[in-house]
Design an enzyme around this catalytic site. Structure first.
Site, PDB file in Angstrom:
ATOM      1  N   CYS B 165      32.527  29.871  37.851  1.00 43.94           N
ATOM      2  CA  CYS B 165      32.893  28.841  36.880  1.00 43.94           C
ATOM      3  C   CYS B 165      32.075  27.562  37.020  1.00 43.94           C
ATOM      4  O   CYS B 165      32.241  26.638  36.224  1.00 43.94           O
ATOM      5  CB  CYS B 165      34.374  28.529  37.002  1.00 43.94           C
ATOM      6  SG  CYS B 165      35.383  30.018  36.884  1.00 43.94           S
ATOM      7  N   HIS B 297      37.484  19.522  36.134  1.00 45.83           N
ATOM      8  CA  HIS B 297      37.439  20.981  35.978  1.00 45.83           C
ATOM      9  C   HIS B 297      38.741  21.422  35.320  1.00 45.83           C
ATOM     10  O   HIS B 297      38.721  22.188  34.377  1.00 45.83           O
ATOM     11  CB  HIS B 297      37.231  21.641  37.337  1.00 45.83           C
ATOM     12  CG  HIS B 297      36.987  23.115  37.249  1.00 45.83           C
ATOM     13  ND1 HIS B 297      35.903  23.645  36.593  1.00 45.83           N
ATOM     14  CD2 HIS B 297      37.692  24.176  37.710  1.00 45.83           C
ATOM     15  CE1 HIS B 297      35.950  24.970  36.660  1.00 45.83           C
ATOM     16  NE2 HIS B 297      37.022  25.316  37.321  1.00 45.83           N
ATOM     17  N   GLU B 308      42.095  19.460  42.849  1.00 48.43           N
ATOM     18  CA  GLU B 308      41.131  18.521  42.256  1.00 48.43           C
ATOM     19  C   GLU B 308      41.672  17.088  42.318  1.00 48.43           C
ATOM     20  O   GLU B 308      40.926  16.149  42.619  1.00 48.43           O
ATOM     21  CB  GLU B 308      40.816  18.927  40.817  1.00 48.43           C
ATOM     22  CG  GLU B 308      39.685  18.117  40.208  1.00 48.43           C
ATOM     23  CD  GLU B 308      39.202  18.674  38.871  1.00 48.43           C
ATOM     24  OE1 GLU B 308      39.874  19.546  38.296  1.00 48.43           O
ATOM     25  OE2 GLU B 308      38.137  18.208  38.414  1.00 48.43           O
ATOM     26  N   LYS B 329      39.129  21.621  28.739  1.00 45.46           N
ATOM     27  CA  LYS B 329      39.479  23.051  28.649  1.00 45.46           C
ATOM     28  C   LYS B 329      40.736  23.259  27.806  1.00 45.46           C
ATOM     29  O   LYS B 329      40.973  24.350  27.298  1.00 45.46           O
ATOM     30  CB  LYS B 329      39.710  23.632  30.047  1.00 45.46           C
ATOM     31  CG  LYS B 329      38.438  23.896  30.833  1.00 45.46           C
ATOM     32  CD  LYS B 329      38.727  24.619  32.143  1.00 45.46           C
ATOM     33  CE  LYS B 329      37.450  24.939  32.900  1.00 45.46           C
ATOM     34  NZ  LYS B 329      36.808  23.743  33.483  1.00 45.46           N
ATOM     35  N   HIS B 334      38.541  28.042  28.896  1.00 49.71           N
ATOM     36  CA  HIS B 334      37.724  28.177  30.096  1.00 49.71           C
ATOM     37  C   HIS B 334      36.674  29.258  29.850  1.00 49.71           C
ATOM     38  O   HIS B 334      36.960  30.449  29.956  1.00 49.71           O
ATOM     39  CB  HIS B 334      38.601  28.538  31.299  1.00 49.71           C
ATOM     40  CG  HIS B 334      37.892  28.411  32.611  1.00 49.71           C
ATOM     41  ND1 HIS B 334      36.519  28.384  32.730  1.00 49.71           N
ATOM     42  CD2 HIS B 334      38.379  28.279  33.870  1.00 49.71           C
ATOM     43  CE1 HIS B 334      36.194  28.264  34.003  1.00 49.71           C
ATOM     44  NE2 HIS B 334      37.298  28.199  34.719  1.00 49.71           N
ATOM     45  N   PHE B 393      35.641  29.763  41.591  1.00 49.37           N
ATOM     46  CA  PHE B 393      36.081  30.796  42.528  1.00 49.37           C
ATOM     47  C   PHE B 393      34.969  31.014  43.553  1.00 49.37           C
ATOM     48  O   PHE B 393      33.777  30.968  43.224  1.00 49.37           O
ATOM     49  CB  PHE B 393      36.340  32.105  41.790  1.00 49.37           C
ATOM     50  CG  PHE B 393      37.748  32.259  41.266  1.00 49.37           C
ATOM     51  CD1 PHE B 393      38.754  31.368  41.596  1.00 49.37           C
ATOM     52  CD2 PHE B 393      38.062  33.329  40.433  1.00 49.37           C
ATOM     53  CE1 PHE B 393      40.048  31.521  41.111  1.00 49.37           C
ATOM     54  CE2 PHE B 393      39.355  33.495  39.946  1.00 49.37           C
ATOM     55  CZ  PHE B 393      40.341  32.590  40.287  1.00 49.37           C
TER      56      PHE B 393
END
Lengths: 89, 407
Positions: B165, B297, B308, B329, B334, B393
């Site tokens: 990502c 994110h 985050e 997002k 996403h 990830f």
């Protein structure tokens, strides 16, 4: 126009996204801007449609739509006769 | 070192397949998330998955943009890439002003031609069919960069980066450093992804990180991410070259930081994200106090948003709860390897317009996170410096820093 010719032209037309009416047996691959990847793609679709296998060494000699149609006819006839696949040109 | 500015923008996205459409959706809060439709190879009837929402590009017909040979020899993710790159290159008049060898193409793509691969595998295992001869060129992850170079006749450094990502943010950051150092005078950078295939849905569903409702980043009732697709592109170049040809400048790219958590394949660590933010700020040569907006994110999962937020507190200390933050997002979904590019585009537009996009779909922020989530409508006054976070990830983190531009 016989079925093999009609179907082969349809496959080539679809691959290049052009009307089938714009293609005849004398149309060259150069005129259709068919590159090596297109040729492989078209060969695959033709093989799937007619349940045949075009020999690797025959691909390079395909220059016109007529070459494809004649090659397919030879291979279909050979298959129906139970003989080994013939070269396409 | 060269200063690096942004002179071209392009996108194909769930909230618009042009920058003007994207901009309108971004600032009006129009989400591109809707009920899943047209999934390749999905069986009829009950889909058998927990979630029903995705951010899909519903207004894109490749035949309107690309010839049949390209369409046939590439996957949807590459179709997005070519069209978005054309938009950005055209806006910057890129190939008119720069030699083909002086332009880099640095893309991010995590999944490659997922739907093409699944289709072939299905035929293989259910019909023992031969693989289509174009399978390889349709599925390779680098097809986007390759096809952009062929389409635009660009011959500089060209590659696709795959870091889940964070792919697109790594791509933009690498391109930034290449232009800043003088390796290339210009670059097209961004990301492209089309992951909405049946097998991919099922795999994400099994991980239980996808929202059964809708992506609600930083909300008290957040329950997961929403998958998306698309592509976004930036044209970047040296300030010197942009000024020499009197190009329109949308923003300045000033810093890039990256790090690895080195901890867990799915559980993010605040320390890793904080390290990437600190490095981006240091690379930009600015103080943390100058950062006035964070494009987070913000996936909407419990783990991401908490981690985050904790990382933001580690980096910004007492100011952390006062820096406006949003996750776009909630609008464009996403898009995995393309996410960082869509978010970079949103950040550039925010800086350019002096207003900050909202986080859609959130009525009650999670107060325990103690961050200033922009809700309901865009904030009217904007900062001059922003960062955009991408936390992937595998614990791979990438952050870019941008500054608004005024002529």
């Amino acid at each position: 126009m016989d079925d093999i010719t009609k179907r082969s032209i349809e496959i080539i037309a679809k691959a290049k996204n052009i009307p089938a009416d714009n293609i005849n047996l004398n149309t060259t691959f150069e005129e259709l801007n068919i590159d090596s990847l297109d040729k492989i793609n078209i060969s695959f679709e033709v093989e799937e449609a007619f349940h045949i296998e075009i020999p690797d060494d025959a691909l390079g000699s395909l220059k016109t739509v007529g070459d494809v149609v004649n090659g397919v006819k030879q291979l279909v006839e050979a298959k129906e006769a139970g003989s080994a696949p013939a070269a396409t040109s | 070192m060269n200063r690096v500015v942004i002179t071209g923008l392009g996108c194909v996205s769930p909230i618009g397949s042009s920058v003007s459409a994207f901009r309108e959706s971004l600032f009006s809060g129009r989400t591109g998330i809707s009920r899943i439709a047209n999934v390749p190879d999905a069986p009829d009837g009950d889909p058998g998955v927990r979630y029903t929402q995705a951010a899909q590009v519903l207004d894109f017909d490749p035949a309107q943009h690309l010839d049949s040979g390209i369409i046939s020899a590439s996957n949807r993710n590459t179709h997005f890439a070519i069209v978005a790159a054309r938009q950005a290159a055209q806006q910057a008049e890129l190939t008119k002003h720069h030699a083909p060898g002086d332009i880099a193409i640095i893309m991010g793509c995590a999944c490659g031609g997922r739907s093409s691969e699944e289709s072939e595998v299905k035929n293989l295992y259910t019909r023992n069919a031969r693989a289509h001869p174009l399978t390889i060129v349709r599925t390779m992850s680098s097809a986007g960069a390759s096809n952009i170079s062929i389409d635009l006749k660009i011959t500089g450094p060209t590659l696709d980066i795959s870091t889940a990502c964070a792919s697109a943010t790594h791509a933009i950051g690498l391109a930034f450093h290449m232009v800043r150092s003088g390796m290339s005078t210009a670059a097209i950078c961004g990301g492209h992804e089309a992951p909405l295939s049946w097998g991919f849905y099922r795999a994400w569903d099994s991980m239980r990180v996808v929202s059964p409702t809708q992506c609600k980043p930083f909300a008290a009732d957040r329950d997961g991410m929403t998958l998306g697709e698309g592509a976004a592109m930036l044209v970047i170049e040296t300030l010197e070259s942009a000024q020499a040809r009197n190009a329109t400048i949308f923003a300045e790219l000033i810093g890039f930081g990256m790090s690895a958590d080195a901890n867990h394949i799915t559980q993010p660590q605040a320390e890793g994200a904080a390290a990437a933010m600190r490095k981006a700020i240091a690379d930009a040569g600015i103080s943390p106090d100058e950062v006035g907006y964070i494009n987070a994110h913000g996936t909407g999962t419990q783990a991401n948003d908490a981690t985050e937020s904790a990382a933001i507190h580690q980096v910004f200390g007492a100011r952390a709860s006062q820096i406006p933050l949003s996750s776009t997002k909630s609008l464009h979904g996403h898009a995995i390897g393309a996410s960082g590019a869509l978010e970079a585009l949103a950040t550039v537009l925010a800086l350019q317009e002096g207003r900050l996009p909202q986080t859609a779909g959130v009525t009650a922020p999670d107060a325990s996170l103690n961050v200033d989530v922009i809700l309901n409508e865009p904030r009217p006054t904007g900062p001059t410096v922003a960062i955009s976070n991408s936390l992937a990830f595998g614990g791979l983190n990438a952050v870019i820093a941008l500054r608004s531009w005024s002529a």
